[in-house]
Design a protein around this motif. Structure first.
Motif, PDB file in Angstrom:
ATOM      1  N   SER A  60       0.835  -1.201   0.000  1.00 42.37           N
ATOM      2  CA  SER A  60       0.000   0.000   0.000  1.00 42.37           C
ATOM      3  C   SER A  60       0.872   1.254   0.000  1.00 42.37           C
ATOM      4  O   SER A  60       1.629   1.495   0.944  1.00 42.37           O
ATOM      5  CB  SER A  60      -0.926   0.001   1.222  1.00 42.37           C
ATOM      6  OG  SER A  60      -1.580   1.245   1.358  1.00 42.37           O
ATOM      7  N   SER A 129      -9.000   0.174   4.974  1.00 46.31           N
ATOM      8  CA  SER A 129      -9.335   0.152   3.553  1.00 46.31           C
ATOM      9  C   SER A 129      -8.487  -0.822   2.741  1.00 46.31           C
ATOM     10  O   SER A 129      -8.875  -1.203   1.638  1.00 46.31           O
ATOM     11  CB  SER A 129      -9.195   1.561   2.961  1.00 46.31           C
ATOM     12  OG  SER A 129      -7.844   1.988   3.013  1.00 46.31           O
ATOM     13  N   ARG A 131      -6.581  -4.435   1.903  1.00 42.89           N
ATOM     14  CA  ARG A 131      -7.073  -5.811   2.009  1.00 42.89           C
ATOM     15  C   ARG A 131      -6.167  -6.712   2.839  1.00 42.89           C
ATOM     16  O   ARG A 131      -6.603  -7.753   3.312  1.00 42.89           O
ATOM     17  CB  ARG A 131      -7.241  -6.398   0.607  1.00 42.89           C
ATOM     18  CG  ARG A 131      -8.270  -5.638  -0.245  1.00 42.89           C
ATOM     19  CD  ARG A 131      -8.367  -6.231  -1.631  1.00 42.89           C
ATOM     20  NE  ARG A 131      -9.338  -5.499  -2.450  1.00 42.89           N
ATOM     21  CZ  ARG A 131      -9.610  -5.780  -3.712  1.00 42.89           C
ATOM     22  NH1 ARG A 131      -8.954  -6.780  -4.317  1.00 42.89           N
ATOM     23  NH2 ARG A 131     -10.498  -5.067  -4.375  1.00 42.89           N
ATOM     24  N   THR A 132      -4.914  -6.338   2.983  1.00 44.23           N
ATOM     25  CA  THR A 132      -3.984  -7.182   3.737  1.00 44.23           C
ATOM     26  C   THR A 132      -4.051  -6.869   5.229  1.00 44.23           C
ATOM     27  O   THR A 132      -4.326  -5.744   5.626  1.00 44.23           O
ATOM     28  CB  THR A 132      -2.544  -6.956   3.242  1.00 44.23           C
ATOM     29  OG1 THR A 132      -2.231  -5.562   3.355  1.00 44.23           O
ATOM     30  CG2 THR A 132      -2.406  -7.388   1.788  1.00 44.23           C
TER      31      THR A 132
END
Length: 256
Positions: A60, A129, A131-132
């Motif tokens: 990210s 926000s 996903r990991t």
């Protein structure tokens, strides 16, 4: 004990005054305190996402830049806001119960709470926000935050005195302080810099603050070159120097 209670009450009153002066009676001031770092992080994310496939850590871009920018802000916002603590409250120092240190403590508490709230909202939103899963290591995070705040406090206490006595120093400090954002590791990893230059970058204590802060968010981050003993030494030495200069100049701060 009575003197301590007086100072606590004075700091409380100054804290309320600072909140009203800085943020006003409308929520717009608080919103801007959140939008400013969010805008910086968003801008960095958009720029580097366009020129790079992946961030230096993790997956990210937003989280990578947020961990750098927020860690930097714990120092930068603290030092910037406290620099003018005495000068902004000069009229109140005519009251015997109000000491110069009270103005610094009030601003320290307010800035710490403000940056902490902003950090929780911005980082919490980003983590929610993506996903990991993010396994946060709180001791590393809190240690970096504490060192950033103490370093900012020490620098600000020195500056409160020097800005008053030497107006030219204030201009010089402003010029020297501007490039800190670029050389403190907000948008790069010091680990990736070649040897000779990396040693120069690691002389900057803010680099160690950001590396330590990021280590709390990225378990895989090795943080090569991180030296917490060096950071502790610089932070406490700066704080001691600030307290010494501030105490010696107590009368000058009140009268000049």
């Amino acid at each position: 004990m009575s003197h301590l209670l007086i100072h606590i009450r004075v700091v409380g009153a100054l804290l309320v005054r600072e909140m009203a002066t800085r943020f006003g009676s409308k929520p717009g001031g608080y919103v801007w305190a959140l939008l400013d770092p969010a805008a910086h992080i968003l801008l960095l994310t958009l720029i580097f996402r366009a020129i790079a496939r992946a961030p230096a850590l993790g997956t990210s871009f937003a989280l990578f830049f947020a961990t750098g920018y927020i860690a930097f802000q714990f120092y930068q916002a603290m030092a910037s806001y406290l620099n003018s603590a005495v000068r902004a409250n000069k009229a109140l120092l005519s009251y015997p119960n109000v000491a110069p240190i009270d103005t610094v403590v009030a601003r320290f508490v307010l800035q710490l709470c403000t940056t902490t709230l902003v950090a929780c909202i911005v980082l919490g939103t980003i983590i929610a926000s993506i996903r990991t899963d993010t396994n946060m290591h709180w001791p590393f995070i809190l240690e970096a935050v504490a060192m950033a705040c103490l370093l900012g406090l020490g620098v600000a206490m020195i500056n409160c005195v020097l800005f008053l006595k030497y107006p030219l120093y204030e201009q010089v400090f402003g010029i020297v302080n501007r490039p800190l954002f670029l050389i403190s590791g907000v948008f790069f990893l010091p680990d990736s810099i070649p040897g000779p230059y990396r040693d120069l970058v690691l002389l900057n204590p803010l680099v160690h603050i950001i590396m330590g802060f990021r280590r709390g968010f990225y378990p895989e981050y090795r943080a090569v070159g991180l030296d917490m003993n060096y950071l502790y030494g610089i932070a406490f030495l700066t704080l001691f120097a600030g307290m010494l200069v501030f105490t010696i100049s107590k009368k000058a701060l009140r009268n000049e």
